[in-house]
Design a protein around this motif. Structure first.
Motif, PDB file in Angstrom:
ATOM      1  N   GLU A  90       0.804  -1.210   0.000  1.00 40.09           N
ATOM      2  CA  GLU A  90       0.000   0.000   0.000  1.00 40.09           C
ATOM      3  C   GLU A  90       0.847   1.274   0.000  1.00 40.09           C
ATOM      4  O   GLU A  90       0.325   2.364   0.139  1.00 40.09           O
ATOM      5  N   SER A  91       2.158   1.136  -0.181  1.00 44.38           N
ATOM      6  CA  SER A  91       3.045   2.306  -0.217  1.00 44.38           C
ATOM      7  C   SER A  91       2.717   3.139  -1.451  1.00 44.38           C
ATOM      8  O   SER A  91       2.744   2.645  -2.581  1.00 44.38           O
ATOM      9  N   VAL A  92       2.410   4.411  -1.240  1.00 45.70           N
ATOM     10  CA  VAL A  92       1.873   5.279  -2.291  1.00 45.70           C
ATOM     11  C   VAL A  92       2.848   5.485  -3.449  1.00 45.70           C
ATOM     12  O   VAL A  92       2.465   5.331  -4.614  1.00 45.70           O
ATOM     13  N   VAL A  93       4.093   5.836  -3.163  1.00 40.91           N
ATOM     14  CA  VAL A  93       5.042   6.134  -4.238  1.00 40.91           C
ATOM     15  C   VAL A  93       5.303   4.902  -5.104  1.00 40.91           C
ATOM     16  O   VAL A  93       5.178   4.983  -6.336  1.00 40.91           O
ATOM     17  N   PRO A  94       5.654   3.746  -4.539  1.00 45.50           N
ATOM     18  CA  PRO A  94       5.855   2.575  -5.402  1.00 45.50           C
ATOM     19  C   PRO A  94       4.606   2.202  -6.214  1.00 45.50           C
ATOM     20  O   PRO A  94       4.722   1.794  -7.375  1.00 45.50           O
ATOM     21  N   LEU A  95       3.435   2.365  -5.628  1.00 46.95           N
ATOM     22  CA  LEU A  95       2.196   2.062  -6.351  1.00 46.95           C
ATOM     23  C   LEU A  95       2.049   2.960  -7.582  1.00 46.95           C
ATOM     24  O   LEU A  95       1.721   2.480  -8.677  1.00 46.95           O
ATOM     25  N   GLU A  96       2.330   4.233  -7.425  1.00 47.27           N
ATOM     26  CA  GLU A  96       2.228   5.163  -8.556  1.00 47.27           C
ATOM     27  C   GLU A  96       3.293   4.870  -9.609  1.00 47.27           C
ATOM     28  O   GLU A  96       3.026   4.959 -10.809  1.00 47.27           O
ATOM     29  N   ILE A  97       4.488   4.483  -9.176  1.00 48.64           N
ATOM     30  CA  ILE A  97       5.558   4.125 -10.116  1.00 48.64           C
ATOM     31  C   ILE A  97       5.157   2.876 -10.902  1.00 48.64           C
ATOM     32  O   ILE A  97       5.410   2.785 -12.114  1.00 48.64           O
ATOM     33  N   LYS A  99       2.164   2.034 -11.789  1.00 49.42           N
ATOM     34  CA  LYS A  99       1.186   2.462 -12.790  1.00 49.42           C
ATOM     35  C   LYS A  99       1.881   3.055 -14.008  1.00 49.42           C
ATOM     36  O   LYS A  99       1.499   2.786 -15.153  1.00 49.42           O
ATOM     37  N   ILE A 100       2.916   3.857 -13.766  1.00 52.90           N
ATOM     38  CA  ILE A 100       3.669   4.460 -14.873  1.00 52.90           C
ATOM     39  C   ILE A 100       4.410   3.372 -15.652  1.00 52.90           C
ATOM     40  O   ILE A 100       4.388   3.358 -16.887  1.00 52.90           O
ATOM     41  N   ALA A 101       5.061   2.453 -14.949  1.00 55.78           N
ATOM     42  CA  ALA A 101       5.794   1.377 -15.614  1.00 55.78           C
ATOM     43  C   ALA A 101       4.872   0.543 -16.494  1.00 55.78           C
ATOM     44  O   ALA A 101       5.270   0.095 -17.582  1.00 55.78           O
ATOM     45  N   LYS A 102       3.646   0.324 -16.043  1.00 56.35           N
ATOM     46  CA  LYS A 102       2.672  -0.451 -16.828  1.00 56.35           C
ATOM     47  C   LYS A 102       2.351   0.250 -18.144  1.00 56.35           C
ATOM     48  O   LYS A 102       2.138  -0.399 -19.172  1.00 56.35           O
ATOM     49  N   LYS A 103       2.319   1.591 -18.127  1.00 55.91           N
ATOM     50  CA  LYS A 103       2.055   2.354 -19.359  1.00 55.91           C
ATOM     51  C   LYS A 103       3.125   2.080 -20.413  1.00 55.91           C
ATOM     52  O   LYS A 103       2.873   2.188 -21.607  1.00 55.91           O
ATOM     53  N   TYR A 104       4.329   1.744 -19.959  1.00 56.84           N
ATOM     54  CA  TYR A 104       5.436   1.450 -20.871  1.00 56.84           C
ATOM     55  C   TYR A 104       5.615  -0.057 -21.079  1.00 56.84           C
ATOM     56  O   TYR A 104       6.599  -0.496 -21.653  1.00 56.84           O
ATOM     57  N   ASN A 105       4.641  -0.824 -20.616  1.00 52.44           N
ATOM     58  CA  ASN A 105       4.599  -2.273 -20.791  1.00 52.44           C
ATOM     59  C   ASN A 105       5.777  -3.014 -20.167  1.00 52.44           C
ATOM     60  O   ASN A 105       6.162  -4.097 -20.637  1.00 52.44           O
ATOM     61  N   ALA A 106       6.358  -2.438 -19.128  1.00 60.42           N
ATOM     62  CA  ALA A 106       7.422  -3.133 -18.394  1.00 60.42           C
ATOM     63  C   ALA A 106       6.789  -4.248 -17.578  1.00 60.42           C
ATOM     64  O   ALA A 106       5.620  -4.178 -17.187  1.00 60.42           O
ATOM     65  N   LYS A 107       7.559  -5.289 -17.313  1.00 63.17           N
ATOM     66  CA  LYS A 107       7.109  -6.352 -16.414  1.00 63.17           C
ATOM     67  C   LYS A 107       7.318  -5.861 -14.978  1.00 63.17           C
ATOM     68  O   LYS A 107       8.294  -5.152 -14.698  1.00 63.17           O
ATOM     69  N   ILE A 108       6.425  -6.267 -14.092  1.00 62.43           N
ATOM     70  CA  ILE A 108       6.505  -5.803 -12.708  1.00 62.43           C
ATOM     71  C   ILE A 108       6.485  -6.982 -11.745  1.00 62.43           C
ATOM     72  O   ILE A 108       5.601  -7.834 -11.805  1.00 62.43           O
ATOM     73  N   VAL A 109       7.482  -6.998 -10.871  1.00 64.22           N
ATOM     74  CA  VAL A 109       7.563  -7.976  -9.793  1.00 64.22           C
ATOM     75  C   VAL A 109       7.338  -7.222  -8.492  1.00 64.22           C
ATOM     76  O   VAL A 109       8.039  -6.247  -8.215  1.00 64.22           O
ATOM     77  N   HIS A 110       6.371  -7.669  -7.720  1.00 66.09           N
ATOM     78  CA  HIS A 110       6.131  -7.087  -6.391  1.00 66.09           C
ATOM     79  C   HIS A 110       6.573  -8.107  -5.351  1.00 66.09           C
ATOM     80  O   HIS A 110       6.103  -9.241  -5.354  1.00 66.09           O
ATOM     81  N   ILE A 111       7.467  -7.680  -4.480  1.00 64.36           N
ATOM     82  CA  ILE A 111       7.876  -8.511  -3.353  1.00 64.36           C
ATOM     83  C   ILE A 111       7.252  -7.894  -2.115  1.00 64.36           C
ATOM     84  O   ILE A 111       7.514  -6.735  -1.787  1.00 64.36           O
ATOM     85  N   GLY A 112       6.382  -8.651  -1.466  1.00 69.14           N
ATOM     86  CA  GLY A 112       5.673  -8.118  -0.308  1.00 69.14           C
ATOM     87  C   GLY A 112       5.035  -9.217   0.516  1.00 69.14           C
ATOM     88  O   GLY A 112       5.301 -10.399   0.310  1.00 69.14           O
ATOM     89  N   SER A 113       4.184  -8.803   1.436  1.00 65.73           N
ATOM     90  CA  SER A 113       3.509  -9.756   2.315  1.00 65.73           C
ATOM     91  C   SER A 113       2.014  -9.859   2.027  1.00 65.73           C
ATOM     92  O   SER A 113       1.417 -10.907   2.182  1.00 65.73           O
ATOM     93  N   GLU A 121      -3.245  -5.502  -9.086  1.00 64.76           N
ATOM     94  CA  GLU A 121      -3.672  -5.383 -10.486  1.00 64.76           C
ATOM     95  C   GLU A 121      -2.556  -4.956 -11.441  1.00 64.76           C
ATOM     96  O   GLU A 121      -2.707  -5.064 -12.655  1.00 64.76           O
ATOM     97  N   TYR A 122      -1.419  -4.516 -10.917  1.00 66.34           N
ATOM     98  CA  TYR A 122      -0.319  -4.053 -11.758  1.00 66.34           C
ATOM     99  C   TYR A 122       0.850  -5.036 -11.830  1.00 66.34           C
ATOM    100  O   TYR A 122       1.714  -4.905 -12.679  1.00 66.34           O
ATOM    101  N   GLU A 123       0.880  -6.010 -10.951  1.00 73.29           N
ATOM    102  CA  GLU A 123       2.034  -6.910 -10.882  1.00 73.29           C
ATOM    103  C   GLU A 123       1.899  -8.080 -11.851  1.00 73.29           C
ATOM    104  O   GLU A 123       0.815  -8.610 -12.062  1.00 73.29           O
ATOM    105  N   ASP A 124       3.023  -8.453 -12.452  1.00 70.04           N
ATOM    106  CA  ASP A 124       3.084  -9.644 -13.293  1.00 70.04           C
ATOM    107  C   ASP A 124       3.470 -10.854 -12.462  1.00 70.04           C
ATOM    108  O   ASP A 124       3.162 -11.981 -12.826  1.00 70.04           O
ATOM    109  N   LEU A 125       4.173 -10.595 -11.374  1.00 65.34           N
ATOM    110  CA  LEU A 125       4.583 -11.651 -10.467  1.00 65.34           C
ATOM    111  C   LEU A 125       4.573 -11.089  -9.047  1.00 65.34           C
ATOM    112  O   LEU A 125       5.053  -9.980  -8.822  1.00 65.34           O
ATOM    113  N   PHE A 126       4.036 -11.867  -8.134  1.00 65.05           N
ATOM    114  CA  PHE A 126       4.072 -11.508  -6.721  1.00 65.05           C
ATOM    115  C   PHE A 126       4.899 -12.559  -6.004  1.00 65.05           C
ATOM    116  O   PHE A 126       4.620 -13.751  -6.101  1.00 65.05           O
ATOM    117  N   VAL A 127       5.952 -12.112  -5.331  1.00 67.82           N
ATOM    118  CA  VAL A 127       6.771 -12.989  -4.510  1.00 67.82           C
ATOM    119  C   VAL A 127       6.435 -12.634  -3.066  1.00 67.82           C
ATOM    120  O   VAL A 127       6.698 -11.525  -2.619  1.00 67.82           O
TER     121      VAL A 127
END
Length: 186
Positions: A90-97, A99-113, A121-127
């Motif tokens: 739920e960290s605001v800055v990483p969440l907004e980043i 969203k921007i990365a998705k606009k450029y079709n980058a793959k997104i890995v979220h490491i969290g709990s 909804e933005y992550e391609d992989l959740f670890v």
């Protein structure tokens, strides 16, 4: 309680949190890193410090890695991976980043709990590292340490494990030769 007892608490908690990480998620993470042209990392606070250490290690391994906000940060593209660290998701800055990365079709890995976070909804992989977060979810590994220390420690050790897996995947046989990639203006 003295140092020996506190040390044992830390080690026991790390064993529980890292022991709960799913191997298939980590293997996917390694594949995504190795397939990327560039890797970007983003987080806040101490989590960002752990991710910056990972970016440095990836550069040692010959993988171009950057942290979001660095003065020499290049553009992200569809050939790149963004690694987001956020225990709560739920960290605001990483969440907004993200969203921007998705606009450029980058793959997104979220490491969290928190596997049901706003980042889902933005992550391609959740670890998942199921450590105590500010949310206090029921299935988290409870910690006697200060605040989110267990997550930050687990994140760094997970990343070091991933680096070792990358060495194996890339068949880097002479790990001593990696010192040529290390900073030498020290």
């Amino acid at each position: 309680m003295g140092y020996q007892e506190k040390k044992q608490i830390v080690l026991d908690e790390l064993e529980k949190s890292l022991g709960a990480v799913k191997e298939e998620e980590v293997e996917q993470f390694v594949d995504m890193i190795c397939d990327a042209q560039q890797v970007f990392v983003v987080g806040v606070g101490r989590v960002l410090l752990m991710l910056q250490a990972f970016a440095k290690r990836l550069n040692h391994l010959g993988i171009k890695a950057n942290y979001v906000g660095a003065i020499d940060e290049p553009a992200i593209t569809e050939h790149d991976v963004l690694v987001v660290g956020s225990g709560s998701g739920e960290s605001v800055v990483p969440l907004e980043i993200m969203k921007i990365a998705k606009k450029y079709n980058a793959k997104i890995v979220h490491i969290g709990s928190n596997e049901h976070s706003s980042m889902k909804e933005y992550e391609d992989l959740f670890v998942r590292i199921p450590c105590s977060t500010k949310l206090g979810l029921e299935d988290e590994v409870k910690s006697e340490q200060v605040m989110s220390s267990l997550f930050e420690q687990s994140l760094l050790l997970l990343e070091d494990s991933v680096a070792s897996m990358i060495v194996e995947k890339k068949q880097i046989e002479d790990v001593h030769a990696l010192w040529k990639m290390h900073a030498n203006l020290e």
